[in-house]
Design a protein around this motif. Structure first.
Motif, PDB file in Angstrom:
ATOM      1  N   GLU A  32       0.852  -1.203   0.000  1.00 29.33           N
ATOM      2  CA  GLU A  32       0.000   0.000   0.000  1.00 29.33           C
ATOM      3  C   GLU A  32       0.882   1.245   0.000  1.00 29.33           C
ATOM      4  OE1 GLU A  32      -2.711   1.535  -0.159  1.00 29.33           O
ATOM      5  OE2 GLU A  32      -4.419   0.219   0.197  1.00 29.33           O
ATOM      6  N   GLY A  34       1.853   3.968  -1.820  1.00 26.64           N
ATOM      7  CA  GLY A  34       2.905   4.480  -2.684  1.00 26.64           C
ATOM      8  C   GLY A  34       3.059   5.991  -2.595  1.00 26.64           C
ATOM      9  N   TRP A  45       6.983   2.923  -0.299  1.00 25.38           N
ATOM     10  CA  TRP A  45       5.709   2.223  -0.189  1.00 25.38           C
ATOM     11  C   TRP A  45       5.766   1.313   1.020  1.00 25.38           C
ATOM     12  CZ3 TRP A  45       5.011  -3.176  -1.888  1.00 25.38           C
ATOM     13  CH2 TRP A  45       6.193  -3.771  -2.370  1.00 25.38           C
ATOM     14  N   SER A 259      -2.805   0.526  -4.415  1.00 24.14           N
ATOM     15  CA  SER A 259      -2.553   1.969  -4.466  1.00 24.14           C
ATOM     16  C   SER A 259      -1.787   2.308  -5.724  1.00 24.14           C
ATOM     17  CB  SER A 259      -1.773   2.452  -3.227  1.00 24.14           C
ATOM     18  OG  SER A 259      -0.390   2.148  -3.323  1.00 24.14           O
ATOM     19  N   THR A 261       0.414   5.791  -7.713  1.00 23.89           N
ATOM     20  CA  THR A 261       0.917   7.159  -7.647  1.00 23.89           C
ATOM     21  C   THR A 261       1.822   7.400  -8.846  1.00 23.89           C
ATOM     22  OG1 THR A 261       1.971   8.791  -6.178  1.00 23.89           O
ATOM     23  CG2 THR A 261       3.006   6.631  -6.297  1.00 23.89           C
ATOM     24  N   THR A 273       0.903  -0.633  -6.308  1.00 31.44           N
ATOM     25  CA  THR A 273       1.176  -1.661  -5.310  1.00 31.44           C
ATOM     26  C   THR A 273       0.077  -2.717  -5.333  1.00 31.44           C
ATOM     27  OG1 THR A 273       0.026  -0.444  -3.560  1.00 31.44           O
ATOM     28  CG2 THR A 273       2.387  -0.018  -3.826  1.00 31.44           C
ATOM     29  N   LEU A 293       5.375  -4.828  -6.613  1.00 34.17           N
ATOM     30  CA  LEU A 293       5.285  -3.427  -7.028  1.00 34.17           C
ATOM     31  C   LEU A 293       5.395  -3.382  -8.544  1.00 34.17           C
ATOM     32  CD1 LEU A 293       5.358  -0.320  -6.358  1.00 34.17           C
ATOM     33  CD2 LEU A 293       7.857  -0.556  -6.331  1.00 34.17           C
TER      34      LEU A 293
END
Length: 310
Positions: A32, A34, A45, A259, A261, A273, A293
């Motif tokens: 989770e 990022g 992360w 997540s 980003t 993630t 990732l």
């Protein structure tokens, strides 16, 4: 492979310019949070349940990990102070990766009476306030809430009655905040006063279809489009901020997408993630990269993550 829109979206055409790549097969239980650090030019992360903070330099490939004494779920840069702001099980804290021997220092603990809760996703607005969601550790009781945390540690409970919370992100130049009521599969919208952080006009902005999983982490790009991770849906979708219409879908080889980003030197790489939480042996055989990732290049640009004013 990414599925691109057949007609140009209202907020400008864009492309996913390569295939999704797993850049760190970390086997995170619950990856989770990022965060692309503009200051450090690296990606942070977390693995919430393993209590890990990870750092990746995507240029050199260098990886580093730290283990904390309790669950850590989100990260933010600090506007003026050293190190990072992090979301621990009981609330926001400060921690410095350059001095890892020093334990995190709590800023506040908003829920001493809710022992079965933990904090989850969190993000800062443009004014440096930190918006944090709490949730039931068992993902069932409606004990989770949305909090606004100020620089000095003062906090306000802004909404409540959630089993699992994720987000938020902002659209319309910060005048609308989106927040995920994950268990119910919906993205909520609130009218927002950027100067004060006041919220009003709660409403449903998007309801995911059951086959698309439920909304997890999300981010907004430089053109105002919203990118949403689908837990149980194996994808990230991009949406028009005015209509919530889906504009594109990026599929991943894992089901629990958590997540996303934008990062990299030009903020055009979408880092994603994932998790392997409660996947059995058969599911892990189908998804050997679960908990990894991922990255995908786009011709869209993200926005630098806002820092916490504390």
């Amino acid at each position: 492979m990414p599925r691109l829109p057949s007609a140009p979206p209202r907020h400008g055409p864009f492309q996913v310019t390569d295939a999704v790549r797993c850049i760190w097969p970390a086997a995170a239980v619950l990856g989770e949070g990022g965060l692309w650090s503009v200051r450090r030019q690296c990606l942070f992360w977390v693995d919430i349940l393993s209590r890990h903070i990870h750092r990746l330099d995507p240029v050199t490939g260098a990886q580093h990990s730290w283990t904390l004494d309790e669950e850590v779920s989100a990260l933010a840069e600090r506007r003026d102070g050293e190190g990072l702001a992090i979301a621990l099980r009981r609330g926001p804290a400060f921690w410095n990766p350059d001095r890892p021997g020093e334990p995190p220092r709590y800023l506040c603990q908003p829920e001493p009476e809710r022992a079965g809760n933990r904090f989850n996703d969190a993000r800062c607005d443009a004014s440096g306030r930190w918006w944090m969601g709490s949730m039931d550790f068992g993902c069932e009781r409606l004990t989770g809430a949305l909090y606004r945390v100020e620089a000095g540690g003062a906090w306000t409970r802004m909404d409540e009655g959630f089993a699992v919370t994720n987000g938020p992100t902002w659209i319309h130049q910060g005048r609308t905040m989106l927040f995920n009521d994950t268990v119910n599969g919906q993205v909520l919208a609130y009218d927002t006063d950027p100067s004060t952080g006041a919220l009003s006009g709660r409403r449903r902005w998007l309801q995911l279809a059951p086959e698309d999983g439920v909304p997890d982490g999300m981010t907004t790009d430089a053109q105002g489009r919203v990118w949403i991770c689908h837990w149980g849906g194996g994808c990230v979708t991009c949406h028009d901020p005015d209509t919530a219409q889906e504009l594109a879908r990026v599929r991943l080889p894992v089901s629990q997408v958590t997540s996303c980003t934008f990062g990299g030197a030009d903020l055009s790489t979408l880092f994603i993630t994932s998790a392997r939480f409660r996947l059995d042996a058969a599911a892990l055989a189908r998804e050997p990269l679960a908990g990894g990732l991922f990255a995908v290049c786009t011709d869209s640009m993200g926005l630098p993550a806002s820092a916490f004013a504390g």
